[in-house]
Enzyme design. Structure first.
Site, mmCIF file in Angstrom:
data_model
loop_
_atom_site.group_PDB
_atom_site.id
_atom_site.type_symbol
_atom_site.label_atom_id
_atom_site.label_comp_id
_atom_site.label_asym_id
_atom_site.label_seq_id
_atom_site.Cartn_x
_atom_site.Cartn_y
_atom_site.Cartn_z
ATOM 1 N N CYS A 270 5.041 -4.662 -3.469
ATOM 2 C CA CYS A 270 5.049 -4.063 -4.809
ATOM 3 C C CYS A 270 4.153 -2.832 -4.820
ATOM 4 O O CYS A 270 2.958 -2.928 -4.538
ATOM 5 C CB CYS A 270 4.556 -5.068 -5.845
ATOM 6 N N ASP B 70 10.695 -20.240 -10.192
ATOM 7 C CA ASP B 70 9.463 -19.948 -9.460
ATOM 8 C C ASP B 70 8.329 -19.661 -10.444
ATOM 9 O O ASP B 70 7.546 -18.736 -10.252
ATOM 10 C CB ASP B 70 9.695 -18.764 -8.513
ATOM 11 N N ARG C 63 1.821 -8.121 -2.345
ATOM 12 C CA ARG C 63 2.887 -8.425 -1.392
ATOM 13 C C ARG C 63 3.354 -9.846 -1.638
ATOM 14 O O ARG C 63 2.548 -10.749 -1.817
ATOM 15 C CB ARG C 63 2.377 -8.335 0.051
ATOM 16 N N GLY C 64 4.646 -10.026 -1.653
ATOM 17 C CA GLY C 64 5.196 -11.368 -1.805
ATOM 18 C C GLY C 64 5.972 -11.741 -0.562
ATOM 19 O O GLY C 64 5.993 -10.986 0.420
ATOM 20 N N ALA C 65 6.606 -12.892 -0.608
ATOM 21 C CA ALA C 65 7.368 -13.352 0.550
ATOM 22 C C ALA C 65 8.545 -12.423 0.826
ATOM 23 O O ALA C 65 9.014 -12.296 1.949
ATOM 24 C CB ALA C 65 7.866 -14.766 0.290
ATOM 25 N N GLY D 31 8.882 -8.981 -0.399
ATOM 26 C CA GLY D 31 8.735 -7.530 -0.422
ATOM 27 C C GLY D 31 7.361 -7.067 -0.845
ATOM 28 O O GLY D 31 6.465 -7.860 -1.103
ATOM 29 N N VAL E 21 0.203 -2.869 -4.964
ATOM 30 C CA VAL E 21 -0.499 -3.812 -5.858
ATOM 31 C C VAL E 21 -0.360 -5.253 -5.382
ATOM 32 O O VAL E 21 -1.110 -6.127 -5.805
ATOM 33 C CB VAL E 21 -0.034 -3.723 -7.336
HETATM 34 N N1 LIG Z 1 5.166 -5.777 -12.627
HETATM 35 C C1 LIG Z 1 3.998 -5.958 -12.037
HETATM 36 N N2 LIG Z 1 2.869 -5.448 -12.563
HETATM 37 C C2 LIG Z 1 1.673 -5.638 -11.953
HETATM 38 N N3 LIG Z 1 1.501 -6.309 -10.805
HETATM 39 C C3 LIG Z 1 2.586 -6.842 -10.224
HETATM 40 C C4 LIG Z 1 3.888 -6.697 -10.795
HETATM 41 N N4 LIG Z 1 4.776 -7.337 -10.015
HETATM 42 C C5 LIG Z 1 4.065 -7.844 -8.998
HETATM 43 N N5 LIG Z 1 2.754 -7.563 -9.103
HETATM 44 C C6 LIG Z 1 1.675 -7.945 -8.175
HETATM 45 O O1 LIG Z 1 2.209 -8.011 -6.874
HETATM 46 C C7 LIG Z 1 2.048 -9.331 -6.335
HETATM 47 C C8 LIG Z 1 3.248 -9.667 -5.466
HETATM 48 O O2 LIG Z 1 4.368 -9.819 -6.287
HETATM 49 P P1 LIG Z 1 5.741 -10.369 -5.759
HETATM 50 O O3 LIG Z 1 6.626 -10.540 -6.933
HETATM 51 O O4 LIG Z 1 6.240 -9.487 -4.680
HETATM 52 O O5 LIG Z 1 5.388 -11.691 -5.030
HETATM 53 P P2 LIG Z 1 4.820 -13.103 -5.494
HETATM 54 O O6 LIG Z 1 5.323 -13.433 -6.844
HETATM 55 O O7 LIG Z 1 3.322 -13.098 -5.353
HETATM 56 O O8 LIG Z 1 5.391 -14.042 -4.385
HETATM 57 P P3 LIG Z 1 6.896 -14.396 -4.029
HETATM 58 O O9 LIG Z 1 7.789 -13.268 -4.426
HETATM 59 O O10 LIG Z 1 6.793 -14.563 -2.585
HETATM 60 O O11 LIG Z 1 7.162 -15.660 -4.787
HETATM 61 C C9 LIG Z 1 1.883 -10.233 -7.561
HETATM 62 O O12 LIG Z 1 1.169 -11.411 -7.270
HETATM 63 C C10 LIG Z 1 1.114 -9.316 -8.502
HETATM 64 O O13 LIG Z 1 -0.258 -9.345 -8.173
#
Ligand SMILES: Nc1ncnc2c1ncn2[C@@H]1O[C@H](COP(=O)(O)OP(=O)(O)OP(=O)(O)O)[C@@H](O)[C@H]1O
Length: 350
Positions: free
Chosen positions: A21, A133, A15-17, A19, A13
């Site tokens: 998801c 954040d 990707r963040g910095a 990991g 769903v």
């Molecule tokens: N619990 C959740 N339910 C639905 N979608 C999610 C959930 N957690 C994360 N996501 C989706 O996955 C994306 C990446 O989330 P993640 O927390 O890994 O990184 P981020 O918040 O975008 O960036 P970073 O962690 O680098 O600050 C999110 O922008 C969101 O679209």
């Protein structure tokens, strides 16, 4: 153990910095709730950093609030840590804003979302936790996109009285002036980010944006943002101005905002509405003074089973809302206590 041993991976769903998801479903359970599993690679992490992530995951599991994403579990795999959390089906607030395609939200809608974010943040701050954040990508929504859930506390840290976390972490657009000047991060920095989110909800674009990092930083240090449009009331413009104050001491606290005249009625409404969504009040008890029920479990938007759980939840929140309404009376009274102050809101019914 590997994620695949216990869960079926349905799709990525996001990707963040730190990991990836995955949307997952527990194996062997026909009607299993879909969950998000965030896998953080261990590669390159020191043992101390690994311990820190696990400490964070433990902290997240202890959080229990309807406006905070439910964190269920974590486990270590061969080369990653997997964090199991609630699936927010409505996506992110960033997506919701984008989906507006330039059509402004009404002020009431903006302030409802804003107040929910405020309540989530108030819960964290009451536990002495800073988010660090807060941004529209980290504010998730339920399926109907009516309820927000704060998420991604990957870099949140519990502040104890002696140590002030001072690492420079965050997306540049939401960095506060004290952070770009290399000063300590504190709860008021979360308030700044909250102001940026409020601005974005009103204007559908970021308060501080630019071609590159120096351009963004310059605007932040000068608190230079495009004025809020005429569709925004003077009270809301003033609130944004106060929150985006360069001097952190002048910025209001979460409680100051919750109880300011503009927001107080929204605080009451959100608390009551959330009570309705999270745990509807049984019909037969509606004619009596009713302690609103809300289940403090963050795992699902489920029906409250125990008013005392709810009362305990609001007590921890330091905010108790009570709905007094009578079928014979033409008025409905709502009282809310924030700290030691009780506010009374009486409205004519029907
Ligand atoms: N619990 C959740 N339910 C639905 N979608 C999610 C959930 N957690 C994360 N996501 C989706 O996955 C994306 C990446 O989330 P993640 O927390 O890994 O990184 P981020 O918040 O975008 O960036 P970073 O962690 O680098 O600050 C999110 O922008 C969101 O679209």
């Amino acid at each position: 153990m590997e994620v695949e041993d216990k869960y079926e991976k349905l799709r990525v769903v996001g990707r963040g910095a730190f990991g990836i998801c995955w949307l997952c479903k527990k194996k062997g359970e026909e009607n299993a709730e879909k969950v998000i599993i965030k896998t953080i690679p261990l590669h390159g992490l020191s043992t101390k950093e690994e311990q820190e992530i696990k400490g964070e995951a433990d902290l997240l599991r202890k959080m229990n609030h309807p406006m905070i994403i439910g964190y269920y579990d974590y486990f270590t795999c061969t080369d990653s840590i997997a964090i199991v959390m609630q699936f927010a089906e409505g996506g992110t607030l960033e997506n919701l804003i984008r989906d507006q395609r330039g059509v402004h939200f009404s002020e009431a809608i903006v302030l409802k979302y804003f107040t929910q974010i405020l309540l989530g943040l108030e819960y964290m701050h009451s536990l002495n936790i800073v988010h660090r954040d807060l941004k529209t990508q980290n504010i998730l929504l339920n399926r109907k996109r009516t309820l927000i859930k704060l998420s991604d506390f990957g870099v949140s840290k519990q502040l104890n009285t002696r140590s002030v976390a001072s690492t420079l972490i965050g997306t540049p657009n939401y960095l506060s002036p004290e952070m770009v000047e290399g000063r300590s991060y504190n709860m008021k920095s979360d308030i700044w980010a909250l102001g940026c989110v409020l601005y974005e909800l009103f204007m559908l674009r970021r308060a501080f944006d630019g071609e590159n990092l120096p351009a963004i930083v310059m605007k932040i240090t000068q608190q230079k943002y495009a004025p809020l449009g005429n569709h925004v009331s003077k009270e809301s413009r003033d609130l944004v101005g106060k929150i985006l104050s360069g001097n952190e001491d002048s910025r209001p606290t979460v409680k100051d905002i919750m109880t300011c005249p503009l927001i107080l009625s929204y605080t009451l409404t959100v608390v009551l509405d959330t009570g309705r969504i999270m745990g509807s009040v049984p019909e037969k008890r509606r004619s009596q003074p009713t302690q609103l029920t809300m289940r403090a479990r963050t795992g699902s938007d489920s029906i409250a089973s125990s008013p005392s759980t709810t009362a305990a939840y609001y007590r921890t929140q330091n905010l108790i809302a009570t709905n007094h309404s009578s079928s014979r009376s033409s008025f409905s009274t709502t009282t809310a206590s924030v700290g030691s102050t009780t506010y009374i809101n009486t409205v004519r019914k029907g």
